[in-house]
Design a protein around this motif. Structure first.
Motif: not given
Length: 295
Positions: A124-125, A127-130, A194-195
């Motif tokens: 997940f991280k 994928a969101v660019g963390s 994130h949301y």
């Protein structure tokens, strides 16, 4: 007349446990410490504590050493990518720990849970660019090389080995239902912030409330020492933060602000590691239930 079976049983009973040499070193360091006073006695206890800490975080220490060594000396044009070599080395280390009886199968089951939870968060991280993994790997899931699961597992290995190595015991420990709920909230917030609103600070406040009276007792030599549990969590999180700086320095993974050149990992990550430490500890309590202090 002594029978062969009897002699074999006696040899088995007196066989030294793996890592017994560490206890020998610690015992020599703190021997006769009760008759000492002042800085000398405190220094001996501190050194003995450091020796035991180095031993119980063997898996994590070896993983960090591999990150640095592969960064400094692994061939860039090798047929086997660096990340895959790290994955294979981590598997070998895990097998060796079990074969040498330094970890039990119950503990390995908990460590496997760390793999699953850690890999899920990594997917997940990234994928969101963390953060990103800048190198290629064959052994990967999406953009996440498989060695990353072992980095999370090393935290679980440390906590499980610390429970045995330091004979950890607890006073005023919160109910497991409470700690489990906090752990679920921590893991969920790693995704949901994130949301929706970031709930890390309310969760930290609940952690402080739940563990405010909890004290951890640990054994060095024959003496039992104690520490506030919240302080222990913070110290572990700080140690992980230092290890993360070594990991990013080795370019095993990078944060967006490190793409143009390495810089210190943000101190704000200490909060994330603090909560991950809580979650990791709760997962370990599924196997090593908290015990009351010795009298």
């Amino acid at each position: 007349m002594e029978l062969p079976a009897q002699r074999a049983a006696e040899r088995h009973a007196t066989k030294r446990q793996p890592g017994a040499w560490v206890e020998d070193v610690v015992s020599r360091l703190v021997r006769d410490n009760a008759r000492r006073s002042g800085p000398g006695a405190a220094w001996r206890v501190l050194v003995a504590f450091g020796v035991k800490q180095a031993w119980v975080c063997l898996f994590g220490g070896l993983m960090v050493a591999l990150l640095i060594a592969s960064h400094l000396g692994y061939p860039r044009d090798a047929a086997l990518p660096r990340y895959d070599a790290l994955t294979i080395a981590a598997v070998v280390i895990q097998i060796a720990l079990v074969a040498l009886r330094l970890e039990t199968w119950d503990e390995v089951a908990v460590i496997l849970m760390f793999h699953v939870a850690g890999t899920g968060m990594e997917l997940f991280k990234t994928a969101v660019g963390s953060w990103i993994y800048p190198e290629f790997a064959y052994l990967r899931i999406g953009g996440v090389p498989l060695f990353t699961g072992f980095m999370y597992a090393s935290v679980g290995s440390y906590i499980t080995r610390a429970c045995r190595g330091f004979d950890l015991r607890f006073a005023h420990h919160p109910p497991l239902a409470v700690t489990a709920a906090l752990s679920v909230a921590i893991y969920a917030n790693f995704f949901t912030h994130h949301y929706i609103v970031d709930l890390r600070y309310p969760i930290m406040a609940l952690i402080a409330l739940a563990f405010r009276r909890c004290t951890v007792y640990f054994t060095i030599g024959a003496a039992q020492h104690r520490m506030p549990m919240l302080l222990a969590f913070f110290l572990i999180a700080t140690f992980i933060w230092f290890a993360e700086n070594l990991g990013t320095y080795s370019q095993a993974w990078l944060y967006p602000n490190q793409m143009q050149g390495w810089s210190l990992v943000s101190f704000g990550k200490l909060g994330s590691w603090f909560m991950l430490t809580i979650m990791s500890y709760v997962m370990v309590t599924l196997v090593n239930r908290p015990r009351a202090p010795r009298h």
